[in-house]
Design a protein around this motif. Sequence first.
Motif, short mmCIF file in Angstrom:
data_model
loop_
_atom_site.label_atom_id
_atom_site.label_comp_id
_atom_site.label_asym_id
_atom_site.label_seq_id
_atom_site.Cartn_x
_atom_site.Cartn_y
_atom_site.Cartn_z
N ARG A 21 -26.01 -5.50 -46.89
CA ARG A 21 -26.46 -5.27 -45.52
C ARG A 21 -25.31 -4.86 -44.61
NH1 ARG A 21 -31.09 -3.82 -47.12
NH2 ARG A 21 -32.43 -5.48 -47.92
N ALA A 22 -24.11 -5.35 -44.87
CA ALA A 22 -22.95 -4.92 -44.09
C ALA A 22 -22.68 -3.44 -44.34
CB ALA A 22 -21.73 -5.76 -44.46
N GLU A 24 -24.76 -1.16 -45.36
CA GLU A 24 -25.87 -0.40 -44.79
C GLU A 24 -25.65 -0.19 -43.28
OE1 GLU A 24 -30.47 -0.91 -45.84
OE2 GLU A 24 -29.71 -2.50 -44.53
N THR A 25 -25.23 -1.24 -42.59
CA THR A 25 -25.00 -1.16 -41.15
C THR A 25 -23.84 -0.24 -40.82
OG1 THR A 25 -25.84 -3.43 -40.92
CG2 THR A 25 -24.55 -2.56 -39.09
N ARG A 28 -24.76 3.40 -41.38
CA ARG A 28 -25.63 3.85 -40.30
C ARG A 28 -24.83 4.29 -39.08
NH1 ARG A 28 -29.41 -0.79 -38.63
NH2 ARG A 28 -27.63 -1.32 -37.30
N GLU A 319 -27.96 -11.98 -45.60
CA GLU A 319 -28.29 -10.63 -45.14
C GLU A 319 -28.07 -10.52 -43.62
OE1 GLU A 319 -31.74 -8.59 -46.59
OE2 GLU A 319 -31.99 -9.99 -48.26
N ARG A 323 -25.07 -8.20 -41.64
CA ARG A 323 -25.33 -7.23 -40.56
C ARG A 323 -24.52 -7.58 -39.30
NH1 ARG A 323 -30.99 -7.70 -42.46
NH2 ARG A 323 -31.64 -5.70 -43.35
N LEU A 327 -21.65 -5.37 -37.39
CA LEU A 327 -21.75 -4.96 -35.99
C LEU A 327 -20.52 -5.38 -35.20
CD1 LEU A 327 -25.51 -5.79 -35.31
CD2 LEU A 327 -24.48 -3.51 -35.47
N GLU A 341 -29.91 -5.80 -30.85
CA GLU A 341 -29.90 -6.12 -32.28
C GLU A 341 -28.97 -7.29 -32.55
OE1 GLU A 341 -29.12 -4.06 -36.68
OE2 GLU A 341 -28.75 -2.92 -34.84
N LEU A 345 -30.18 -10.81 -34.16
CA LEU A 345 -29.56 -11.31 -35.38
C LEU A 345 -28.87 -12.65 -35.14
CD1 LEU A 345 -28.08 -7.98 -36.81
CD2 LEU A 345 -29.93 -9.33 -37.82
#
Length: 464
Positions: A21-22, A24-25, A28, A319, A323, A327, A341, A345
């Motif tokens: 998830r890190a 993926e972030t 992005r 997860e 994230r 961030l 977000e 989170l």
Amino acid sequence: MADTNMKPRVVIVGAGPAGVRAAETIVRAGLRPIVIDEAERGGGQIYRRQPINFTRGYETLYGSEGGKAQRLHEDFDRLAPEIVYKPNSQAWALLDGKLHVVSGNVTTAIEYDRLLLATGATDRIMPISGWTLPGVYSLGASQIALKAQGCSIGKDVIFVGTGPLLYLVAYQYLKAGNPPAAVLDTSSLWDNLAGLPLMASKPSQVLKGFSYIRSLRRAGVRVQGGINPLAVLGDAETGVAGLRFEYKGTPVELGCNAIGMGYHLRSESQLADLAGCLFSFDPVWRQWFPDIDDLGRSSVENVYLAGDGVRLLGADGAEVSGRLAALALLSDAGIKVPSNEMRQLGNERRRHLRFAMGIQKAFPWPAGQIAALPDDTLVCRCEAITAGELRRSASTLGAPEVNRAKAFSRVGMGRCQGRFCGQASQEIVAAARKATLESVGRLRGQAPVKPLPIIVRCAEDDHA
């Protein structure tokens, strides 16, 4: 450090729920991180993948967690073109702003601007007489056998310890067609009830745990709480023959040919230690954890921590923390991130923290049982150090804390670097000195954090 006009070079260690998830972030946000993974394919330990030529379904392999495992695997596979993925690679040291990684027999120093450690956790083990006999496995190893090798650790298996993983592994064996002979828990019903108010923050998880126990009992599996494990029965030639334990003061013996044991988890925080991160003692978990803020920033600039390697929040919590840490990393790099977000989170992470505290209250680490281990119990299997030798280092030799006890006895100096014996050693030293666990400290980390091949070739620094 990278030029401020250039994109920062981000390295992520770990490809479990937090690492995926890190990554993926960060992807992005338009960056291309380097992801270091011990395994051949992403998923981590909890969602460890089966070999490519195996075709078992997700439900068979992961039980009720099958849908989550499939989503994580598919999401990570979609990231492949957007990241620099280094599978079968072990991060073993941190020095001068470089992460040292070995793959095969080649070690490489990887430079980074920002480092995110999502190193996961391993089994927390309580040694007992006979725990080193052939046929005794950790709960994690029992899972690896099932997921990655498609086999059971034995035909008649007893799972012993405490914590949700105990019941999850037993349920996974049941789903795979090999019901355990027994599931024995050191926690009592009163312990379980003490943790229930905090666990109510995630009622679906509580119900899932009850469903595991109900399924096991319906299948005729003996599920027993409030036990005190005494000894693994058997010998070095024939292996495990059974388990002796105490229930309500009465000794009981059960036959089996394999044992899986574990007492929840311990964070794999060695790399955070080598990075120079500050640690604090948690009296509920009776563990030392790296210090982080609410987002995952460590006490060291440009080092971020996520997942079970920093707080034991389980796969879902990992997860969320992956994230959040990503961030925080992006924000610190000057990249705009959605504040709503981060708030959402953050709220989720606090809920996972409440639940995790409830889990630890419901399934406590059996500190009293460890402190009372007989003197001849082997604690450090690498160096063959007994509980009696540890007590002597603390009392007769006067070791005031665990690192001095290590110097006197060699506990934790072997192949595992204290990853499996360290926490039990701390309990024994504290009890011998009649001191608090916090006051005897923790074993200091050192490289290599895990065993390396004897012959290692050094490659040039990696600028990929």
